[in-house]
Motif scaffolding. Structure first.
Motif, PDB file in Angstrom:
ATOM      1  N   SER A   1      39.656  49.044  55.881  1.00  0.00           N
ATOM      2  CA  SER A   1      40.901  48.269  55.837  1.00  0.00           C
ATOM      3  C   SER A   1      41.577  48.179  57.200  1.00  0.00           C
TER       4      SER A   1
ATOM      5  N   ARG B   1      47.837  45.108  53.234  1.00  0.00           N
ATOM      6  CA  ARG B   1      47.552  44.605  51.896  1.00  0.00           C
ATOM      7  C   ARG B   1      46.052  44.593  51.617  1.00  0.00           C
ATOM      8  N   GLY B   2      45.396  45.531  52.234  1.00  0.00           N
ATOM      9  CA  GLY B   2      43.975  45.707  51.963  1.00  0.00           C
ATOM     10  C   GLY B   2      43.077  44.752  52.724  1.00  0.00           C
TER      11      GLY B   2
ATOM     12  N   ARG C   1      40.509  43.333  55.224  1.00  0.00           N
ATOM     13  CA  ARG C   1      39.410  44.074  55.855  1.00  0.00           C
ATOM     14  C   ARG C   1      38.761  43.309  56.998  1.00  0.00           C
TER      15      ARG C   1
ATOM     16  N   SER D   1      42.274  38.157  54.519  1.00  0.00           N
ATOM     17  CA  SER D   1      41.468  38.449  53.336  1.00  0.00           C
ATOM     18  C   SER D   1      40.857  37.151  52.815  1.00  0.00           C
TER      19      SER D   1
ATOM     20  N   ALA E   1      39.477  36.672  50.133  1.00  0.00           N
ATOM     21  CA  ALA E   1      39.767  36.543  48.699  1.00  0.00           C
ATOM     22  C   ALA E   1      41.053  35.766  48.439  1.00  0.00           C
ATOM     23  N   SER E   2      41.853  35.580  49.465  1.00  0.00           N
ATOM     24  CA  SER E   2      43.119  34.878  49.272  1.00  0.00           C
ATOM     25  C   SER E   2      42.909  33.441  48.794  1.00  0.00           C
ATOM     26  N   GLY E   3      41.738  32.908  49.063  1.00  0.00           N
ATOM     27  CA  GLY E   3      41.455  31.535  48.660  1.00  0.00           C
ATOM     28  C   GLY E   3      41.753  30.532  49.752  1.00  0.00           C
TER      29      GLY E   3
ATOM     30  N   VAL F   1      28.873  44.632  53.964  1.00  0.00           N
ATOM     31  CA  VAL F   1      29.406  43.910  52.802  1.00  0.00           C
ATOM     32  C   VAL F   1      29.539  42.409  53.095  1.00  0.00           C
TER      33      VAL F   1
ATOM     34  N   LYS G   1      29.833  40.080  50.177  1.00  0.00           N
ATOM     35  CA  LYS G   1      31.157  40.109  49.526  1.00  0.00           C
ATOM     36  C   LYS G   1      32.135  39.204  50.272  1.00  0.00           C
TER      37      LYS G   1
ATOM     38  N   ARG H   1      33.929  35.654  48.785  1.00  0.00           N
ATOM     39  CA  ARG H   1      35.403  35.717  48.693  1.00  0.00           C
ATOM     40  C   ARG H   1      35.850  36.901  47.849  1.00  0.00           C
ATOM     41  N   ARG H   2      35.154  37.998  47.977  1.00  0.00           N
ATOM     42  CA  ARG H   2      35.490  39.170  47.161  1.00  0.00           C
ATOM     43  C   ARG H   2      36.055  40.300  48.008  1.00  0.00           C
ATOM     44  N   ILE H   3      36.481  39.978  49.218  1.00  0.00           N
ATOM     45  CA  ILE H   3      37.088  40.986  50.108  1.00  0.00           C
ATOM     46  C   ILE H   3      38.431  40.477  50.571  1.00  0.00           C
TER      47      ILE H   3
ATOM     48  N   LEU I   1      38.495  28.560  43.064  1.00  0.00           N
ATOM     49  CA  LEU I   1      37.766  29.756  43.517  1.00  0.00           C
ATOM     50  C   LEU I   1      36.944  30.346  42.391  1.00  0.00           C
TER      51      LEU I   1
ATOM     52  N   ASP J   1      42.936  28.930  41.932  1.00  0.00           N
ATOM     53  CA  ASP J   1      42.742  28.385  43.277  1.00  0.00           C
ATOM     54  C   ASP J   1      43.122  29.404  44.351  1.00  0.00           C
TER      55      ASP J   1
ATOM     56  N   PHE K   1      50.488  45.311  44.232  1.00  0.00           N
ATOM     57  CA  PHE K   1      50.172  46.147  45.386  1.00  0.00           C
ATOM     58  C   PHE K   1      50.661  47.578  45.192  1.00  0.00           C
TER      59      PHE K   1
ATOM     60  N   ARG L   1      43.100  47.730  45.651  1.00  0.00           N
ATOM     61  CA  ARG L   1      43.105  46.287  45.452  1.00  0.00           C
ATOM     62  C   ARG L   1      42.079  45.901  44.410  1.00  0.00           C
TER      63      ARG L   1
ATOM     64  N   VAL M   1      39.443  43.596  42.684  1.00  0.00           N
ATOM     65  CA  VAL M   1      38.555  42.509  43.109  1.00  0.00           C
ATOM     66  C   VAL M   1      38.171  41.635  41.922  1.00  0.00           C
TER      67      VAL M   1
ATOM     68  N   LEU N   1      28.757  45.399  45.361  1.00  0.00           N
ATOM     69  CA  LEU N   1      28.577  44.025  45.846  1.00  0.00           C
ATOM     70  C   LEU N   1      28.845  43.038  44.719  1.00  0.00           C
TER      71      LEU N   1
END
Lengths: 141, 384
Positions: A79, A83-84, A86, A106, A108-110, A132, A135, A139-141, B201, B214, B286, B317, B319, B353
């Motif tokens: 991290s 807010r995590g 990475r 991130s 993952a935020s989209g 990773v 990942k 979009r998983r990070i 997404l 999204d 959070f 967090r 996932v 993963l």
């Protein structure tokens, strides 16, 4: 890597460099408590470490087609942000000599702007720079 | 409730359980097929103290809920013996050093360098890569690909399927849906995907409606129009419910989060993740905990109700969130937990993963396949 580990305080942040490729870097105050609306570096990721992440991205040429640099703290993509987040994104500089800056992101935020291109992540995977990578692409990070 | 793990080392990118097989996608774009019952039988030879248990846990988990099994468990000697075997099962699981009868699916080749998502639905395999969205009709008995198609050119990051329809999420290139994919209603194979919504997404079904995400936290609701048809599939005829159209019902489901924020005095920027199963929403914050929201819908919006429940134990967090027969599986950056009957049970300490559960499956409702950097964990949830 970084050829100047000690920064000097400026009006916008802590200034480092120039590094081996001549780039100057600023660890911006707005990403360290100055503006809570912006993503924030973890306190444990010091400005010096932030600069080292940038210098590694620079020396490895971890650059996308829009000339932004992208970085990770280590192979596990530990991290960087409060807010995590990475990954780190270092925004393209319009002016070659201007100081660079970056912030945690991130995928993952989209937001497409928070995600490095597949081809760059593929190069990380191939080189073993990031464990990773998939990942990130998913979009998983 | 006990957790049993089997670790299969390898360089995998995803893995699923399907029709008696572990299907593992390798880093070099092959699809490796491992027959589960021969695998557990081979392990019985090596680990005789767990003879039978390994098949029950990993290959035929469905047998654990049969009346025949419950009848056997009413015998104390049988029950004690089985429980003793479970008690002595290593907490870290067993590692499989040799996989018997592993094969590769011949003729399997997918365009693209980046495997983004996989999905199995009604014997069809769907795959999203950076080069598009693909499907493969596979005869899993003879292990042959009978047909493969490219359905979309857009980078497809996620897919979902139910009610004869498949959804392909292509980020800024939008959400596309194929209806009546198997010709259950119209005797066509629905080869044309239709544009459903902007920016996607991921998607998840909420009964016969579809939630389109999204971002990590923002979603909209697409109302599914349904019809019932008598369809023959795999030699059996049954009545099926098909979704034949999706249209926007709610542009935003933020009102659910606003309700949560009001009730729990949360700032809206505390919301870290939102996901949903067929009947509930899952919200992680959070710093303020993990919540479920059950939305009791009504034709009259004034009569709608929202039930919020707080669950302790999630740190980090989130996932992804997955349904399973045993409860809700919550994946965080560095762990997986099962939420069941008020308890939070650790499943995996480490980064996944991919996490796959099979809540609609007969055999694998209580098993998950977790792909990690150096292999695949099969994690069986056994409640005796």
């Amino acid at each position: 890597m970084a050829n100047s580990a000690t920064g000097t305080a400026g009006p916008d942040g802590i200034c480092f460099g120039p590094n081996g490729s001549g780039k100057v870097y600023v660890s911006m105050f707005v990403h360290r408590g100055g503006n809570p609306r912006k993503s924030q570096w973890l306190a444990s990721v010091t400005p010096t470490t932030e600069y080292e992440v940038f210098c590694r991205a620079d020396s490895q040429d971890w650059r996308d087609s829009a000339h932004n640099y992208w970085g990770v703290l280590d192979a596990e993509a530990s991290s960087l942000g409060t807010r995590g987040e990475r990954l780190a994104k270092f925004l393209r500089n319009e002016v070659e000599t201007a100081a660079w800056h970056g912030y945690p992101v991130s995928p993952a935020s989209g937001s497409a702007g928070d995600t490095p291109e597949d081809v760059l992540v593929e190069s990380w995977i191939s080189a073993g720079s990031v464990a990773v990578g998939r990942k990130i692409q998913r979009r998983r990070i | 409730m006990r957790i049993l793990k089997l670790f299969i080392p390898g360089d995998f990118e995803d893995a699923r359980l399907y029709m008696g097989h572990l299907l593992a996608f390798t880093a070099d774009r092959r699809l490796r097929i491992v027959e589960l019952e021969p695998l557990t039988h081979a392990l019985h030879e090596r680990y005789p103290m767990w003879r039978g248990l390994l098949t029950l846990a990993f290959a035929r988990n469905d047998w654990l809920v049969t009346s025949q099994f419950h009848t056997l468990m009413s015998n104390d000697a049988f029950a004690d013996s089985l429980r003793a075997g479970i008690d002595h099962f290593p907490a870290d699981g067993l590692e499989v050093d040799a996989v018997p009868n592993a094969e590769e699916l011949p003729g399997f080749s997918v365009e693209g360098d980046v495997l983004l998502d996989t999905l199995f639905y009604a014997s069809r395999m769907y795959i999203g890569t950076e080069a598009g969205f693909f499907d493969f009709d596979v005869d899993w008995q003879s292990k042959q690909v009978s047909r493969s198609r490219k359905r979309l050119d857009a980078r497809c990051v996620s897919a979902s399927a139910e009610f004869g329809a498949v959804n392909a999420s292509c980020e800024e290139e939008d959400l596309f849906t194929g209806y009546d994919e198997f010709g259950w209603s119209t005797a066509t194979d629905g080869s044309q995907l239709r544009h459903t919504a902007n920016h996607s997404l991921r998607t998840a079904w909420l009964r016969t409606d579809l939630v389109n995400y999204d971002s990590l936290t923002h979603s909209s609701l697409l109302k599914g129009r349904t019809e019932k048809v008598d369809a023959t599939y795999g030699g059996a005829s049954r009545t099926r419910k098909l979704v034949t159209e999706l249209s926007v019902e709610r542009e935003s489901l933020d009102f659910l989060l606003e309700e949560l924020s009001q009730r729990k005095s949360l700032e809206s920027d505390q919301i870290q993740f939102v996901g949903n199963s067929s009947g509930a929403f899952f919200v992680n914050t959070f710093e303020r905990g993990f919540f479920t929201i059950i939305w009791l819908r009504s034709e009259d919006q004034a009569k709608e109700r929202v039930i919020v429940t707080e669950y302790p134990g999630v740190t980090g967090r989130v996932v992804s969130v997955h349904g399973s027969g045993a409860g809700v599986i919550v994946e965080t950056d560095f762990s997986c937990h099962l939420f069941s009957e008020g308890s939070c049970i650790p499943l995996l300490d480490g980064e996944a993963l991919n996490v796959r559960t099979f809540p609609s499956s007969k055999r694998y409702r209580n098993i998950m396949a977790v792909t990690v950097e150096d292999g695949v964990y099969l994690i069986a949830i056994v409640d005796l």
